[in-house]
Design an enzyme around this catalytic site. Structure first.
Site, PDB file in Angstrom:
ATOM      1  N   GLU A  60      26.069  86.979  44.263  1.00 49.73           N
ATOM      2  CA  GLU A  60      27.317  87.628  43.889  1.00 49.73           C
ATOM      3  C   GLU A  60      28.118  88.080  45.103  1.00 49.73           C
ATOM      4  O   GLU A  60      29.351  87.982  45.127  1.00 49.73           O
ATOM      5  CB  GLU A  60      27.040  88.805  42.959  1.00 49.73           C
ATOM      6  CG  GLU A  60      26.657  88.399  41.538  1.00 49.73           C
ATOM      7  CD  GLU A  60      25.250  87.890  41.406  1.00 49.73           C
ATOM      8  OE1 GLU A  60      24.954  87.233  40.388  1.00 49.73           O
ATOM      9  OE2 GLU A  60      24.443  88.145  42.327  1.00 49.73           O
ATOM     10  N   ALA A  84      28.622  91.838  34.052  1.00 51.20           N
ATOM     11  CA  ALA A  84      29.091  92.939  34.884  1.00 51.20           C
ATOM     12  C   ALA A  84      27.936  93.652  35.569  1.00 51.20           C
ATOM     13  O   ALA A  84      28.094  94.200  36.669  1.00 51.20           O
ATOM     14  CB  ALA A  84      29.901  93.930  34.050  1.00 51.20           C
ATOM     15  N   ASP A  85      26.768  93.644  34.959  1.00 51.94           N
ATOM     16  CA  ASP A  85      25.574  94.267  35.540  1.00 51.94           C
ATOM     17  C   ASP A  85      25.189  93.648  36.879  1.00 51.94           C
ATOM     18  O   ASP A  85      24.493  94.278  37.684  1.00 51.94           O
ATOM     19  CB  ASP A  85      24.391  94.120  34.584  1.00 51.94           C
ATOM     20  CG  ASP A  85      24.733  94.479  33.153  1.00 51.94           C
ATOM     21  OD1 ASP A  85      25.626  93.828  32.585  1.00 51.94           O
ATOM     22  OD2 ASP A  85      24.098  95.398  32.604  1.00 51.94           O
ATOM     23  N   PRO A  89      25.588  93.722  43.943  1.00 51.64           N
ATOM     24  CA  PRO A  89      25.524  93.126  45.285  1.00 51.64           C
ATOM     25  C   PRO A  89      26.907  92.772  45.847  1.00 51.64           C
ATOM     26  O   PRO A  89      27.081  92.706  47.067  1.00 51.64           O
ATOM     27  CB  PRO A  89      24.677  91.860  45.070  1.00 51.64           C
ATOM     28  CG  PRO A  89      23.864  92.148  43.863  1.00 51.64           C
ATOM     29  CD  PRO A  89      24.749  92.967  42.986  1.00 51.64           C
ATOM     30  N   HIS A 129      22.087  93.596  31.108  1.00 53.75           N
ATOM     31  CA  HIS A 129      23.120  92.690  30.618  1.00 53.75           C
ATOM     32  C   HIS A 129      24.147  93.407  29.748  1.00 53.75           C
ATOM     33  O   HIS A 129      24.867  92.760  28.988  1.00 53.75           O
ATOM     34  CB  HIS A 129      22.506  91.549  29.798  1.00 53.75           C
ATOM     35  CG  HIS A 129      21.579  90.665  30.558  1.00 53.75           C
ATOM     36  ND1 HIS A 129      20.271  91.015  30.806  1.00 53.75           N
ATOM     37  CD2 HIS A 129      21.765  89.453  31.140  1.00 53.75           C
ATOM     38  CE1 HIS A 129      19.685  90.052  31.506  1.00 53.75           C
ATOM     39  NE2 HIS A 129      20.575  89.095  31.713  1.00 53.75           N
TER      40      HIS A 129
END
Length: 337
Positions: A60, A84-85, A89, A129
């Site tokens: 990410e 979105a979780d 990073p 999630h």
């Protein structure tokens, strides 16, 4: 006018922008051949080729870092963080690079990029999630943060975001992906039955960033909501019979101060509803905005209805969400205050 799901509307937005501007590129984990975990990018690689729609490693930070560099040199990346979780990073790249690029370069560079993320719960995805991290972005100067509640807005807002010259965080409520949510249900029983799919025009159109919409007019109390909670607020108003005015914020930053103040000044009462945790959630900012601008018009304290201050509870997912019963109790409380 065609009826489409939010997934189809989001895909349309990227398709329209890629047709109009060869500088628009789409990339992220599994967005190419596979079409994305929720199929938001399905068939885009086949149409535009692997140079403009491509898969990335599970990285990410690298996805957003590459997007910042591309944006600085003239491209318009629209990247996907799979959930979105997973954005943590990449948070340093979003905050320290994308959000500050215009300012730290004194306008010599900009970061016209969009970071798309599925947000919220409702799919039994558990703690990794299902998070709603919008407040982490609305706190950051230089970012714009968008949360659509329906297919029409999703397409128009995403086109506006891709065409914007600054970074936009585009949060997509997963419960709304395949049809608007029936807010009357506390549990996922026939969850798409009540509201039809959204009417979405073909071709190019925009919904302006920073402009809220009055979804339901009323005179007794203002409800400020966004995303899935718009439907929950509507259901609560109908079930209680309270004449609530429901404001769909659509863009959390910049927010539409004029619409918020006008509504609360009219009603004299305000309830804020969001799915994220209570403490330091975006509702705290909304409460402060209302108190600072509408204090002498308020007939009752501002109420907040939110998720719990706990790690995301997989086993109690549908109790964690604000439902019409909880929102209804808040509506009654501010009316009786």
């Amino acid at each position: 006018m065609p009826r489409k799901t939010m997934v189809e509307a989001i895909r349309d937005a990227m398709d329209v922008c890629m047709q109009r501007d060869a500088n628009v590129v789409v990339f992220g984990e599994d967005v190419g051949y596979f079409g994305g975990v929720f199929r938001c990018t399905q068939n885009l690689q086949q149409k535009y080729g692997s140079n403009r729609v491509f898969d990335t490693p599970i990285n990410e930070s690298g996805i957003v870092g590459a997007a910042v560099g591309m944006a600085a040199y003239g491209l318009r990346p629209c990247v996907e963080i799979q959930f979105a979780d997973y954005m943590y990073p990449a948070y340093d790249q979003i905050v320290s690079e994308a959000a500050r690029l215009r300012y730290r370069s004194n306008g010599q560079f900009t970061a016209p990029l969009v970071v798309r993320m599925p947000t919220g719960g409702g799919i039994f995805g558990g703690q990794t999630h299902s998070q709603s991290p919008e407040a982490l972005f609305t706190h950051v100067s230089g970012l714009k943060t968008v949360v659509p509640s329906n297919p029409y807005d999703a397409k128009g807002l995403l086109i506006s975001a891709i065409e914007d010259n600054d970074p936009v965080i585009f949060l997509e409520p997963k419960r709304l992906y395949n049809g608007p949510f029936d807010g009357h249900h506390e549990r996922p029983v026939t969850p798409w039955a009540r509201h039809p799919l959204g009417e979405v025009p073909d071709g190019h159109y925009t919904v302006p960033l920073g402009k809220a919409l009055v979804r339901r007019e009323g005179a007794a109390v203002t409800v400020l909501a966004y995303g899935t909670m718009v439907y929950v607020a509507e259901a609560a108003a109908e079930e209680t019979g309270i004449d609530a005015e429901i404001i769909d914020l659509r863009t959390l930053l910049p927010y539409d101060l004029e619409t918020i103040v006008a509504s609360v000044t009219k009603t004299g009462r305000c309830v804020v509803v969001h799915e994220a945790t209570l403490t330091s959630g975006y509702g705290a900012e909304l409460s402060a905005i209302v108190q600072e601008n509408c204090f002498y018009n308020l007939e009752a304290p501002v109420a907040r209805v939110t998720g719990w201050d706990t790690p995301y509870p997989h086993a109690q997912e549908w109790d964690y969400f604000p439902g019409p019963a909880r929102v209804g109790r808040a509506l009654k409380a501010v009316m009786e205050a």
